[in-house]
Design an enzyme around this catalytic site. Sequence first.
Site, PDB file in Angstrom:
ATOM      1  N   PHE A 162      34.333  44.281  42.417  1.00 47.58           N
ATOM      2  CA  PHE A 162      34.299  43.412  41.248  1.00 47.58           C
ATOM      3  C   PHE A 162      34.238  44.213  39.958  1.00 47.58           C
ATOM      4  O   PHE A 162      34.785  43.791  38.932  1.00 47.58           O
ATOM      5  CB  PHE A 162      33.125  42.432  41.318  1.00 47.58           C
ATOM      6  CG  PHE A 162      33.393  41.159  40.584  1.00 47.58           C
ATOM      7  CD1 PHE A 162      34.102  40.141  41.185  1.00 47.58           C
ATOM      8  CD2 PHE A 162      32.966  40.977  39.281  1.00 47.58           C
ATOM      9  CE1 PHE A 162      34.386  38.956  40.506  1.00 47.58           C
ATOM     10  CE2 PHE A 162      33.237  39.801  38.591  1.00 47.58           C
ATOM     11  CZ  PHE A 162      33.949  38.793  39.207  1.00 47.58           C
ATOM     12  N   GLY A 188      32.391  49.151  42.332  1.00 45.99           N
ATOM     13  CA  GLY A 188      32.808  48.398  43.504  1.00 45.99           C
ATOM     14  C   GLY A 188      34.007  47.522  43.193  1.00 45.99           C
ATOM     15  O   GLY A 188      34.646  47.637  42.142  1.00 45.99           O
ATOM     16  N   THR A 214      34.180  30.472  48.205  1.00 46.69           N
ATOM     17  CA  THR A 214      33.485  31.395  49.103  1.00 46.69           C
ATOM     18  C   THR A 214      33.466  30.886  50.536  1.00 46.69           C
ATOM     19  O   THR A 214      33.519  31.685  51.476  1.00 46.69           O
ATOM     20  CB  THR A 214      32.038  31.613  48.612  1.00 46.69           C
ATOM     21  OG1 THR A 214      32.071  32.011  47.239  1.00 46.69           O
ATOM     22  CG2 THR A 214      31.336  32.693  49.414  1.00 46.69           C
ATOM     23  N   LYS A 270      25.430  29.660  46.983  1.00 42.93           N
ATOM     24  CA  LYS A 270      26.745  29.513  47.611  1.00 42.93           C
ATOM     25  C   LYS A 270      26.998  30.598  48.659  1.00 42.93           C
ATOM     26  O   LYS A 270      27.724  30.365  49.631  1.00 42.93           O
ATOM     27  CB  LYS A 270      27.835  29.512  46.547  1.00 42.93           C
ATOM     28  CG  LYS A 270      27.933  30.786  45.700  1.00 42.93           C
ATOM     29  CD  LYS A 270      28.988  31.749  46.192  1.00 42.93           C
ATOM     30  CE  LYS A 270      29.032  32.987  45.327  1.00 42.93           C
ATOM     31  NZ  LYS A 270      30.036  33.967  45.778  1.00 42.93           N
TER      32      LYS A 270
END
Length: 490
Positions: A88, A86, A323, A266
């Site tokens: 990342f 993916g 984020t 987060k």
Amino acid sequence: WSFAFIFGGRGDFKCLMGLLVHLFVLASAGAFVAGPGFFSVERRRHPVPVAAANKRRVTSSSPNAADSLADTPTALPLKCAILGGGSFGLAMACVTSRKGIATTILMRNKEHARLVNEERRHPQYLADVPLPAGLEATADPQRALSDASFLIHAVPVQYSRRYLRKIAKFVPDDAPVLCTSKGIEKKSLELMCEILPSILGEARGYAFLSGPSFAREIAVGLATAVVVASDDRRLAYEFSSVLSSPSFRVFTSQDVIGLEVGGAVKNVIALAAGMCEGLGLGTNAVTALVTRGCYEMQRIALSMGGRSSTVMGLSGVGDTFGTCFGPLSRNRNLGIRLGKGEKLNDILDSATEVAEGVETAYALERLIKKSHRSYRLDLKFPIIFGVVEILRGNRTPREGLQDLMLLPIRPEFLGVGLEPGQHTHASRLLRRHNIYDDAFLDEPDVFDTDPDGVFAVDKVAAAPGQQSELNDPAATAAPAPAATAKKQQP
């Protein structure tokens, strides 16, 4: 001696030649025992493996040497296997490849692997970002993992357990694992620091990476700072040495729990921040919500054994700010669409990448209810519980955010550090008109900075003769006046 007698000569010459022959024989025997790489440059640069016997040396050659060997990965002393193709996973592959480390990405799709190898681009993720020349992709786990020096796990948390079970038999026994996945498994309520050892074994070393790190910015080489946490401090330092570069700075920590909790919570806060933005409530509302969300993050981390200093660092508030305010955030963008009135199922069906915050929100709700036994948990964790109610469809984003604004007013931080009545000053004017009550001053108003995690919200003691607000099921009522305390001079 035989060599000397054959060629003849003076006695001292015979002794000298005999000595040289003996030295040559001994050196040759030592090289034969040590192996063919005994005299190589790489052997001298990395003399011995470090750490415990269950961990392989994770190190890197100098930057100049790495640059010169970038196009010949088979000659490098290290080989990295990336689990997951993916965004990342591709970003971390760019980091390792630029450091001159032979890198192989283990992908599910054979066609995608072929395109990465031939065209140096991924057809779906970061499609416009060219990949380094020394990078290889494959769908064969044995080819990718058989001789890997270390692994980087970049598979979403909810799919990690099943994925790891399929490839576990191919993973080398001594290869440490660096995990970049963030979240809590919905079914087991486990963090990645619990999932990985349960499948790959507890004998190997594990480290965990977190921080404000968008995959696209890492892949194109923009400046990024992250944290690697591990129970083994030496392993954390070694991963830092391997990955760090002028554009990718890697700090270290030993607080694995604090880092993982920050990386999970987060994403839920980002959903709420996105809803605020989708409703057009303004910067003030978004900033206040994110700040209070970090307080809920701290409560969870401390209750699980993490440190408040970790929450205040890159893996906590740092990752949260990125984020919640960054335009590349999947969770923030999902929240924006919810705030604008779209249905959750429609958003998930149209998404091309996983937004971990949705499943993590459900898992966090169950985890909080399991670990906290006090009343009215929705007053202690209003943002997390409110997001879950919105995701379930029990209330709209506007209703949920209005409920947040109607919560009872109380000190910003409830902690330990001041005894009841030990307030430093008081406004005589406000007291004269009875605008506020002494009871509010008796609530400790300090921010926890205890690095050992001693602070526990559920253990805050109430003043004598007064019920603690944290355990009061009717916390919305105004607190009763406390016993009169001796006033101090301003």
